[in-house]
Design a protein around this motif. Structure first.
Motif: not given
Length: 363
Positions: A105-118
């Motif tokens: 019953d929830l939208p399908k998700i395509v994940r990009a993991g966690r942000h990677i920042a400086r």
């Protein structure tokens, strides 16, 4: 097939830009264009149907101060679903939302993991904050955790400079993007400013988020490399308020943010005119509300993108870009039905008549 409950969608079904059907059937949760033999328990939904909408920049599991609990993440996903968003590219989240995959019953998700920042160059508690020497290792880690995408923070305010500045040296992003590609993942990056873009594109990046710094001299490079942009115009609308809040401490940054905001529509239209792929994303999560996909489509039209192409950017074209099916035969029945033709007025997207997810009408 005898005594089988089916859903009959009739009126107009917008399968693609030149593929408009009069009806479709939903059998066992999947799309069929043939009336099922022996079907007796038929529910009919009438109107204009589109593939379930795509928000290609949306953060389920992220709140203003970092990760949120499952109950809050569920509320975010349900808000997107009610707006007709049935496929999300989660462009960076510190929360583990794999449990969503078990919910029909929830939208399908395509994940990009966690942000990677400086280090100290992004919003606190959102990202892995690292130095360039560790970039390849973290990209490999998030490529394995994600669903075929990795998210970098390509630029952010440099407090010493008092303005936006690139986060990574060229050699670091070249090695990191090559590693992601080796692992079968595509790479996208948050970029507001102009001076982070050329290195990222020449290093092989696949997509740029926001892309407010896209200039006339960079557009041919994007077009020749096929680098997509997700403008998130409903988020860019907040730039004047952000600039006002930072005026006293960072006047140079504030002035820069106002300039980027002022030219936002020209930037998006120039990208579209050059053939750069443009997709719909809201940047929901963090400080921005969920459920804004209709507003983002309207913003693309305001920028000068023709309505049919703005619809494609949140439906069949966006789904193909993410490697997910639309309304082809045998695909999962994820669709949204509207009262009138969204090609005539995209504002109709704000009022779905029916949402159908995995073949079930959402009540």
């Amino acid at each position: 097939m005898s005594d089988q409950a089916v859903l009959h969608v009739k009126g107009r079904v917008l399968v693609g830009p030149e593929d408009v059907r009069d009806e479709l059937w939903v059998v066992d949760g999947r799309v069929s264009y043939d009336r099922p033999a022996g079907a007796r328990d038929i529910r009919t939904v009438a109107g204009w149907a589109l593939p379930g909408l795509v928000d290609a920049h949306c953060h389920v599991g992220l709140g203003p101060h970092g990760p949120v609990d499952a109950a809050a993440a569920e509320k975010q996903a349900l808000t997107d679903r009610e707006a007709g968003t049935l496929l999300i590219r989660d462009a960076g989240s510190p929360s583990d939302t794999r449990w969503v995959d078990d919910r029909d019953d929830l939208p399908k998700i395509v994940r990009a993991g966690r942000h990677i920042a400086r280090t100290r160059r992004y919003i606190r508690n959102f990202a892995h904050e690292i130095e360039p020497a560790d970039l390849v290792a973290y990209v490999a880690q998030e490529a394995r955790r994600g669903d075929g995408w990795v998210k970098l923070v390509g630029d952010w305010i440099d407090r010493d400079l008092g303005d936006l500045a690139p986060s990574w040296p060229r050699d670091a992003v070249e090695a990191a993007i090559a590693e992601a590609h080796r692992l079968g993942a595509r790479v996208t990056a948050h970029c507001f400013a102009e001076n982070s873009l050329q290195d990222l594109v020449e290093a092989g990046i696949d997509c740029i988020e926001h892309a407010t710094g896209l200039t006339e001299d960079l557009i041919p490079l994007f077009a020749s490399r096929g680098v997509a942009i997700v403008p998130t115009l409903v988020n860019i609308a907040t730039f004047p308020d952000l600039a006002a809040g930072g005026e006293a401490k960072f006047p140079r940054w504030s002035a820069h943010m106002r300039r980027l905001h002022e030219r936002r529509y020209d930037t998006v239209r120039a990208a579209y005119d050059a053939g750069i792929p443009v997709y719909v994303g809201t940047d929901a999560g963090g400080s921005l509300a969920h459920g804004l996909v209709a507003g983002e489509v309207a913003e693309l039209v305001t920028a000068g993108i023709p309505p049919l192409d703005a619809l494609a950017a949140t439906s069949w074209a966006a789904r193909a870009w993410l490697g997910r099916p639309g309304l082809e035969e045998g695909a999962p029945a994820d669709l949204v039905v509207y009262e009138s033709d969204p090609r005539a007025d995209v504002r109709v997207l704000a009022s779905p008549r029916r949402v159908v997810l995995n073949g079930q009408v959402v009540e």
